[in-house]
Design a protein around this motif. Structure first.
Motif, PDB file in Angstrom:
ATOM      1  N   ASP A 193       0.852  -1.179   0.000  1.00  0.00           N
ATOM      2  CA  ASP A 193       0.000   0.000   0.000  1.00  0.00           C
ATOM      3  C   ASP A 193       0.897   1.241   0.000  1.00  0.00           C
ATOM      4  OD1 ASP A 193      -1.779   2.047   0.474  1.00  0.00           O
ATOM      5  OD2 ASP A 193      -2.807   1.044   2.122  1.00  0.00           O
ATOM      6  N   LYS A 194       0.837   2.000  -1.087  1.00  0.00           N
ATOM      7  CA  LYS A 194       1.718   3.173  -1.242  1.00  0.00           C
ATOM      8  C   LYS A 194       1.459   4.228  -0.173  1.00  0.00           C
ATOM      9  CE  LYS A 194       3.342   1.398  -5.025  1.00  0.00           C
ATOM     10  NZ  LYS A 194       3.804   0.071  -4.802  1.00  0.00           N
ATOM     11  N   ALA A 195       0.213   4.368   0.225  1.00  0.00           N
ATOM     12  CA  ALA A 195      -0.110   5.339   1.277  1.00  0.00           C
ATOM     13  C   ALA A 195       0.538   4.928   2.597  1.00  0.00           C
ATOM     14  CB  ALA A 195      -1.617   5.463   1.438  1.00  0.00           C
ATOM     15  N   LYS A 196       0.522   3.625   2.901  1.00  0.00           N
ATOM     16  CA  LYS A 196       1.157   3.148   4.137  1.00  0.00           C
ATOM     17  C   LYS A 196       2.676   3.314   4.073  1.00  0.00           C
ATOM     18  CE  LYS A 196      -0.764   0.570   7.035  1.00  0.00           C
ATOM     19  NZ  LYS A 196      -1.106  -0.473   7.935  1.00  0.00           N
ATOM     20  N   ILE A 197       3.248   3.140   2.883  1.00  0.00           N
ATOM     21  CA  ILE A 197       4.688   3.373   2.739  1.00  0.00           C
ATOM     22  C   ILE A 197       4.992   4.831   3.062  1.00  0.00           C
ATOM     23  CG2 ILE A 197       6.626   3.483   1.119  1.00  0.00           C
ATOM     24  CD1 ILE A 197       5.381   1.105  -0.361  1.00  0.00           C
ATOM     25  N   GLY A 198       4.187   5.733   2.516  1.00  0.00           N
ATOM     26  CA  GLY A 198       4.381   7.159   2.776  1.00  0.00           C
ATOM     27  C   GLY A 198       4.232   7.497   4.245  1.00  0.00           C
ATOM     28  N   LEU A 199       3.231   6.917   4.902  1.00  0.00           N
ATOM     29  CA  LEU A 199       3.049   7.149   6.337  1.00  0.00           C
ATOM     30  C   LEU A 199       4.233   6.612   7.137  1.00  0.00           C
ATOM     31  CD1 LEU A 199      -0.738   6.308   6.770  1.00  0.00           C
ATOM     32  CD2 LEU A 199       0.355   8.548   6.969  1.00  0.00           C
ATOM     33  N   TYR A 200       4.717   5.444   6.745  1.00  0.00           N
ATOM     34  CA  TYR A 200       5.851   4.849   7.452  1.00  0.00           C
ATOM     35  C   TYR A 200       7.102   5.718   7.325  1.00  0.00           C
ATOM     36  CZ  TYR A 200       9.500   1.625   8.850  1.00  0.00           C
ATOM     37  OH  TYR A 200      10.576   1.061   9.476  1.00  0.00           O
ATOM     38  N   LEU A 201       7.372   6.171   6.109  1.00  0.00           N
ATOM     39  CA  LEU A 201       8.592   6.952   5.878  1.00  0.00           C
ATOM     40  C   LEU A 201       8.523   8.352   6.475  1.00  0.00           C
ATOM     41  CD1 LEU A 201       9.384   5.940   2.200  1.00  0.00           C
ATOM     42  CD2 LEU A 201      10.509   5.138   4.287  1.00  0.00           C
ATOM     43  N   SER A 202       7.328   8.914   6.584  1.00  0.00           N
ATOM     44  CA  SER A 202       7.205  10.281   7.081  1.00  0.00           C
ATOM     45  C   SER A 202       6.838  10.342   8.558  1.00  0.00           C
ATOM     46  CB  SER A 202       6.147  11.027   6.268  1.00  0.00           C
ATOM     47  OG  SER A 202       4.877  10.425   6.461  1.00  0.00           O
ATOM     48  N   LYS A 203       6.919   9.225   9.232  1.00  0.00           N
ATOM     49  CA  LYS A 203       6.489   9.157  10.623  1.00  0.00           C
ATOM     50  C   LYS A 203       7.368  10.018  11.539  1.00  0.00           C
ATOM     51  CE  LYS A 203       4.552   5.663  13.230  1.00  0.00           C
ATOM     52  NZ  LYS A 203       4.469   4.251  13.492  1.00  0.00           N
ATOM     53  N   GLY A 204       6.741  10.965  12.180  1.00  0.00           N
ATOM     54  CA  GLY A 204       7.321  11.764  13.245  1.00  0.00           C
ATOM     55  C   GLY A 204       8.688  12.372  13.004  1.00  0.00           C
ATOM     56  N   PRO A 205       9.207  13.072  14.001  1.00  0.00           N
ATOM     57  CA  PRO A 205      10.528  13.682  13.889  1.00  0.00           C
ATOM     58  C   PRO A 205      11.632  12.613  13.963  1.00  0.00           C
ATOM     59  CG  PRO A 205       9.637  14.054  16.077  1.00  0.00           C
ATOM     60  CD  PRO A 205       8.556  13.388  15.269  1.00  0.00           C
ATOM     61  N   PRO A 206      12.756  12.850  13.290  1.00  0.00           N
ATOM     62  CA  PRO A 206      13.859  11.872  13.303  1.00  0.00           C
ATOM     63  C   PRO A 206      14.375  11.558  14.706  1.00  0.00           C
ATOM     64  CG  PRO A 206      14.242  13.539  11.634  1.00  0.00           C
ATOM     65  CD  PRO A 206      13.041  13.965  12.406  1.00  0.00           C
ATOM     66  N   GLU A 207      14.261  12.518  15.632  1.00  0.00           N
ATOM     67  CA  GLU A 207      14.737  12.269  16.997  1.00  0.00           C
ATOM     68  C   GLU A 207      13.880  11.213  17.692  1.00  0.00           C
ATOM     69  OE1 GLU A 207      13.592  15.604  16.180  1.00  0.00           O
ATOM     70  OE2 GLU A 207      15.552  15.868  15.221  1.00  0.00           O
ATOM     71  N   LYS A 208      12.588  11.207  17.403  1.00  0.00           N
ATOM     72  CA  LYS A 208      11.671  10.265  18.044  1.00  0.00           C
ATOM     73  C   LYS A 208      11.633   8.923  17.314  1.00  0.00           C
ATOM     74  CE  LYS A 208       7.089   9.917  20.007  1.00  0.00           C
ATOM     75  NZ  LYS A 208       5.797  10.540  20.204  1.00  0.00           N
ATOM     76  N   TYR A 209      11.774   8.947  15.999  1.00  0.00           N
ATOM     77  CA  TYR A 209      11.738   7.735  15.175  1.00  0.00           C
ATOM     78  C   TYR A 209      13.010   7.638  14.325  1.00  0.00           C
ATOM     79  CZ  TYR A 209       6.785   7.851  16.393  1.00  0.00           C
ATOM     80  OH  TYR A 209       5.603   7.881  17.074  1.00  0.00           O
ATOM     81  N   PRO A 210      14.157   7.352  14.943  1.00  0.00           N
ATOM     82  CA  PRO A 210      15.415   7.340  14.189  1.00  0.00           C
ATOM     83  C   PRO A 210      15.479   6.223  13.133  1.00  0.00           C
ATOM     84  CG  PRO A 210      15.768   6.542  16.419  1.00  0.00           C
ATOM     85  CD  PRO A 210      14.362   7.044  16.355  1.00  0.00           C
ATOM     86  N   PHE A 211      14.866   5.066  13.434  1.00  0.00           N
ATOM     87  CA  PHE A 211      14.910   3.964  12.473  1.00  0.00           C
ATOM     88  C   PHE A 211      14.183   4.344  11.193  1.00  0.00           C
ATOM     89  CE2 PHE A 211      13.673  -0.088  10.592  1.00  0.00           C
ATOM     90  CZ  PHE A 211      14.862  -0.809  10.675  1.00  0.00           C
ATOM     91  N   ASN A 212      12.998   4.927  11.329  1.00  0.00           N
ATOM     92  CA  ASN A 212      12.220   5.321  10.151  1.00  0.00           C
ATOM     93  C   ASN A 212      12.960   6.364   9.317  1.00  0.00           C
ATOM     94  OD1 ASN A 212      10.476   3.999  11.975  1.00  0.00           O
ATOM     95  ND2 ASN A 212       8.730   4.820  10.885  1.00  0.00           N
ATOM     96  N   SER A 213      13.618   7.306   9.984  1.00  0.00           N
ATOM     97  CA  SER A 213      14.346   8.326   9.236  1.00  0.00           C
ATOM     98  C   SER A 213      15.560   7.737   8.530  1.00  0.00           C
ATOM     99  CB  SER A 213      14.754   9.492  10.156  1.00  0.00           C
ATOM    100  OG  SER A 213      15.667   9.038  11.134  1.00  0.00           O
ATOM    101  N   GLU A 214      16.177   6.695   9.109  1.00  0.00           N
ATOM    102  CA  GLU A 214      17.309   6.046   8.444  1.00  0.00           C
ATOM    103  C   GLU A 214      16.859   5.238   7.228  1.00  0.00           C
ATOM    104  OE1 GLU A 214      20.130   3.929  10.887  1.00  0.00           O
ATOM    105  OE2 GLU A 214      19.600   5.172  12.601  1.00  0.00           O
ATOM    106  N   VAL A 215      15.634   4.718   7.278  1.00  0.00           N
ATOM    107  CA  VAL A 215      15.098   3.967   6.137  1.00  0.00           C
ATOM    108  C   VAL A 215      14.956   4.896   4.935  1.00  0.00           C
ATOM    109  CG1 VAL A 215      13.053   2.766   5.245  1.00  0.00           C
ATOM    110  CG2 VAL A 215      13.939   2.225   7.511  1.00  0.00           C
ATOM    111  N   LEU A 216      14.534   6.117   5.215  1.00  0.00           N
ATOM    112  CA  LEU A 216      14.347   7.095   4.145  1.00  0.00           C
ATOM    113  C   LEU A 216      15.680   7.430   3.522  1.00  0.00           C
ATOM    114  CD1 LEU A 216      12.336   8.857   2.631  1.00  0.00           C
ATOM    115  CD2 LEU A 216      12.677  10.586   4.365  1.00  0.00           C
TER     116      LEU A 216
END
Length: 113
Positions: A90-113
Motif C-alpha cells: 500500500d503506497k499510502a502506508k509506505i508514505g506514512l511509514y517513511l514520514s512518521k514523526g521527527p527523526p529524533e523520536k523515530y530514528p529507524f524510520n528516518s534512516e530507512v528514508l
C-alpha cells in the motif's frame, strides 16, 4: 511440426550416458531453483499482507524477519529495499511509514528514508 514435450524422449536415445546424466542434473537443479523462487515470492506476499494490515511498525517487521524476508535484526537498508522492491504494498502506508514523526523520536524510520 516440432513438439517440445516429445523432444527430450526423442533425443535421449541419441545422447550419450554422460549427456543424459548431465541433463537429468540440470533439470533437477532447475526445478530446485524454481521452487526456491516460488517460496520466496510466497514469503514476500505474506510480508506485504502483514505490512498492509498491521498498524504497528514493529509487528510487520517481526513477521517479515520470521518468514525470512528481512534479516534478524532488520536494518534500515534492508527495510528500505523491502519497501522499494516488494510488489502490492500500500503506497499510502509506505508514505506514512517513511514520514512518521521527527527523526529524533523515530530514528529507524528516518534512516530507512
Amino acid at each position: 511440426k516440432f513438439d517440445r514435450r516429445a523432444a527430450p524422449e526423442r533425443y535421449d536415445s541419441e545422447m550419450s550416458e554422460h549427456d543424459i546424466e548431465w541433463l537429468s542434473k540440470a533439470r533437477y537443479h532447475t526445478s530446485l531453483a524454481l521452487r526456491e523462487r516460488k517460496l520466496r515470492k510466497r514469503r514476500m506476499a505474506k510480508a506485504a499482507v502483514e505490512f498492509n494490515e498491521r498498524s504497528r511498525d514493529r509487528e510487520w517487521i517481526e513477521e517479515a524477519e520470521r518468514v525470512g524476508v528481512l534479516p534478524v535484526p532488520a536494518t534500515p537498508s534492508s527495510v528500505a529495499s523491502f519497501l522499494y522492491s516488494t510488489p502490492k504494498l500500500d503506497k499510502a502506508k509506505i508514505g506514512l511509514y517513511l514520514s512518521k514523526g521527527p527523526p529524533e523520536k523515530y530514528p529507524f524510520n528516518s534512516e530507512v528514508l
